[in-house]
Design an enzyme around this catalytic site. Structure first.
Site, PDB file in Angstrom:
ATOM      1  N   GLY A  68       0.965  -1.324  -0.156  1.00  0.00           N
ATOM      2  CA  GLY A  68      -0.002  -0.039  -0.156  1.00  0.00           C
ATOM      3  C   GLY A  68       0.837   1.208   0.022  1.00  0.00           C
ATOM      4  O   GLY A  68       2.071   1.041  -0.090  1.00  0.00           O
ATOM      5  N   GLY A  69       0.172   2.579   0.348  1.00  0.00           N
ATOM      6  CA  GLY A  69       1.087   3.475   0.148  1.00  0.00           C
ATOM      7  C   GLY A  69       1.452   3.864  -1.390  1.00  0.00           C
ATOM      8  O   GLY A  69       2.579   4.184  -1.500  1.00  0.00           O
ATOM      9  N   HIS A 127       5.175   2.377  -7.830  1.00  0.00           N
ATOM     10  CA  HIS A 127       4.229   1.176  -8.053  1.00  0.00           C
ATOM     11  C   HIS A 127       3.708   1.364  -9.412  1.00  0.00           C
ATOM     12  O   HIS A 127       3.384   0.243 -10.108  1.00  0.00           O
ATOM     13  CB  HIS A 127       3.397   1.288  -6.716  1.00  0.00           C
ATOM     14  CG  HIS A 127       3.924   1.017  -5.498  1.00  0.00           C
ATOM     15  ND1 HIS A 127       3.916   1.990  -4.561  1.00  0.00           N
ATOM     16  CD2 HIS A 127       4.319  -0.035  -4.875  1.00  0.00           C
ATOM     17  CE1 HIS A 127       4.476   1.532  -3.458  1.00  0.00           C
ATOM     18  NE2 HIS A 127       4.812   0.132  -3.708  1.00  0.00           N
ATOM     19  N   VAL A 185      12.428   4.107 -10.101  1.00  0.00           N
ATOM     20  CA  VAL A 185      11.645   5.492 -10.516  1.00  0.00           C
ATOM     21  C   VAL A 185      12.166   6.529  -9.619  1.00  0.00           C
ATOM     22  O   VAL A 185      11.918   6.481  -8.432  1.00  0.00           O
ATOM     23  CB  VAL A 185      10.092   5.346 -10.595  1.00  0.00           C
ATOM     24  CG1 VAL A 185       9.632   6.587 -11.273  1.00  0.00           C
ATOM     25  CG2 VAL A 185       9.704   4.167 -11.437  1.00  0.00           C
TER      26      VAL A 185
END
Ligand code: PAF
Length: 251
Positions: A29-30, A35, A174
């Site tokens: 999550g987050g 992602h 990234v």
């Protein structure tokens, strides 16, 4: 997007998908642009895509780190829906650990170095939860960011050691325009911390020995956890405002 919360439901869906290729991105999550880059690849390279959102407690040796992990399920769902993900697997602890973590998967060598030396038990938790997720999701391809390069290497070793039928796809780090590797933990930094954080990558990329890099980092206001060159890669972890940041560059 279909949200699935139990092992039985996911397994049923997976068997109905039959021979279709499934691209999988496991997360805690987050969710952020790092992602998102993995998710876009999973969608474009497979017939169907699945993401898991599970804040795995067994990989946190520091309770405070777990409790302050910046996750927001509603925001994550909105991002995944918008990206066009087919299935979101969002289990709870009793679903993932019916054994209450009496069984674990462990690696005896590299998992005790670098982050593993500083975070005892961390990689046992990672390997165990990813093995569980692979057994439930049965992905064709699973996508992992190279920011956690040690994690990727250990998972690659696990796939080979246990003859798993999944192809791991390592994906480039990234970065923000200023060079800072994107991470959920960046959200824990103050505005001042965020302004200082890009120096971390700038110093790693500047060359020099482990000791020279550690010295430059300390001078720039970071507390060095480790700086290690191994297998033509420079790995480092630092604390900034009590937030632990990691990064790595090829050497
Ligand atoms: O990289 C992560 O976010 C986690 O370690 C993972 C692979 C989702 C396992 O909990």
């Amino acid at each position: 997007m279909k949200i699935i919360k139990t092992v039985e439901d996911f397994k049923k869906i997976r068997s109905e998908l039959g021979e279709k290729s499934l691209g999988f991105v496991p997360t805690m999550g987050g969710l952020h642009n790092g992602h998102l880059s993995l998710i876009k690849r999973a969608i474009s390279e497979n017939d169907v895509s699945a993401v898991s959102v599970y804040l795995n407690p067994t990989q946190f040796n520091d309770k405070k780190d777990l409790e302050t992990y910046p996750a927001n399920f509603a925001d994550d769902c909105a991002l995944l829906e918008k990206a066009g993900v087919d299935y979101l697997f969002a289990p709870t602890y009793p679903v993932m650990y019916p054994d209450d973590y009496k069984y674990m998967l462990t690696e005896k060598d590299f998992s005790h170095e670098l982050c593993g030396a500083k975070r005892p038990g961390h990689f046992d938790g990672v390997l165990t939860v990813v093995m569980k997720l692979f057994n439930i999701v049965r992905p064709t391809r699973a996508y992992f960011g190279e920011k956690d390069y040690q994690q990727y290497k250990l998972l690659d070793g696990m796939v080979k050691a246990f003859f798993l039928d999944v192809q791991l796809v390592p994906c480039p780090i990234v970065r923000e325009e200023n060079g800072l590797a994107i991470s959920s933990r960046n959200r824990k930094l103050s505005a001042e911390g965020l302004a200082k954080a890009p120096k971390f990558h700038e110093i790693l990329a500047s060359g020099g020995s482990e000791a020279e890099i550690a010295e430059k980092l300390e001078k720039a206001g970071f507390k060095v956890d480790y700086v290690t060159i191994k297998d033509k890669r420079l790995y480092a972890a630092v604390f900034l405002e009590d937030v632990r940041l990691i990064d790595n560059v090829e050497r």
